[in-house]
Scaffold this active site. Sequence first.
Site, short mmCIF file in Angstrom:
data_model
loop_
_atom_site.label_atom_id
_atom_site.label_comp_id
_atom_site.label_asym_id
_atom_site.label_seq_id
_atom_site.Cartn_x
_atom_site.Cartn_y
_atom_site.Cartn_z
N GLU A 125 0.83 -1.21 0.00
CA GLU A 125 0.00 0.00 0.00
C GLU A 125 0.86 1.26 0.00
OE1 GLU A 125 -2.12 -2.99 2.77
OE2 GLU A 125 -0.09 -2.60 2.02
N THR A 167 21.46 -38.08 2.98
CA THR A 167 21.66 -37.38 1.71
C THR A 167 22.96 -36.60 1.72
OG1 THR A 167 19.27 -37.22 1.34
CG2 THR A 167 20.66 -35.67 0.14
N ASP A 206 25.27 -37.74 -1.27
CA ASP A 206 25.31 -36.83 -2.41
C ASP A 206 26.17 -35.58 -2.19
OD1 ASP A 206 23.56 -38.59 -3.60
OD2 ASP A 206 21.77 -37.39 -3.18
#
Length: 365
Positions: free
Chosen positions: A56, A203, A207
Site C-alpha cells: 500500500e 543425503t 550426495d
Amino acid sequence: MSFSSADHAFMARALQLAQRGLCTTTPNPRVGCVMVRDGRVIGEGWHEKAGGPHAEAAALNAIVGAGDTATGATAYVTLEPCSHFGRTPPCADALIEAGVVRVVAAMRDPNPLVAGQGMARLHKAGMEIASGLLAAEAEELNIGFVSRMTRGRPWLRLKVAASLDGKTALNNGVSQWITGPDARRDAHAWRARSCAVLTGIGTVKDDNPRLTVREVPTTRQPLRVVIDSRLETPIDAAVLEGGNVLIAAAQEDATRAAALRARGAEIVILPNAQGKVELAALLQELGRRGINEVLAEAGTRLNGSLLREGCVDELLIYQAPMLIGDAARGMFGLAELTDLAGAQRLNIIERRSVGADFRIRARLA
C-alpha cells in the site's frame, strides 16, 4: 458481496504484482496493491522485502511520485492492510490519511496482530470496505505465511526426483542424474521461493549437496537445514559452505558441535523418545524463526518419516521417463500395507511437462 468485472481485473493485477515478491519477502507475506480512481490505475506497488515499504505504501509513493494524490481512490490489495506498528507504520492509517475512500482486500490477514483489525479501522474511518475477492488465489500465494500464522509451523513441500517406476537412486546410492536439466532448473525455482531447504544426514553423506539456489537468479539463499541426530555431518560437507545452516540433532556431542559451529552452523537439540530428531518440534522451531515455506529434499527414510509424522503438506514429484528396477531405492520408506484402506490418498493439483520429465504436485487428502 458481489464484485464487478473491473474489481476482478484490478485484483488480478494486484496478485500479479504480489507475485514479484515470491522469493524476497520472507518472513513477510507477498502482497500487491493497485490504486484506482474513475476506472483508471493511478498507482501500484508490491512488498519487495521485509523492512521495506508495504504494498500500500509503495502504491501511495508511486502516486505522489507522479504528482497526484490518492484522494477518492479505491485500493485493491491482496491482503488486509496492517493495523499495527512493525518495521513500518500501519498501512490502514496511511490509506486513511491519503484520502482513499474504498478498500477491497482479497483475504483477511491471518496474523493475530491484524486479523480483521485493519479492515475494522478502515470501516470506523468511514471507508467502504470489502473482502474475499480472489481469496483462494491470494491464500495460495501466501500458503506458507498462512500456515505459520495459523499452525505455528511452515508449509512443507517434499520434493522427489524419481524414475517412472518410482525409484530415486540405485541400490548403491547413485542418483545423479535421474531427471534432466529442465527439471533441475525448475526445482531450483522452488528452492528460491522457499525460506528453508531441508535434508537428512543420509543425503549429505551420499550426495554431498550444497542445497543452494544456482540454476535461477536469486537475491537470497534459503536457510539450509540438516536433520542429523548424532551430529555426523562431515566438517568438509558442501552444505556447510557459506554458513546459513541449521543442524537439528537428538543428542549433544560437545566436540562435534564445536567443530560444526566453527564452520558457521547453528545447532538445535530436539530429541524424541526414540533418540531421533522430533520432526514436529523442528517445524515449530522453524516457524518461530519466521520460516514460511520449507522444501524437503531428502532420501527414502527421511521422506517416509516426514510422511508418517504428519509433517508433509505437499508433494513435488519429478518423474523421468526411465525404468531403474526393483532393487533400486524407492521414494518413501513406509511400512508395508496389507489393506489398501490404509493407503495415503492424495489430491493431484497440477500435472505438467518439464523438459523431458513430468512434474506432479499433490496434497495429502
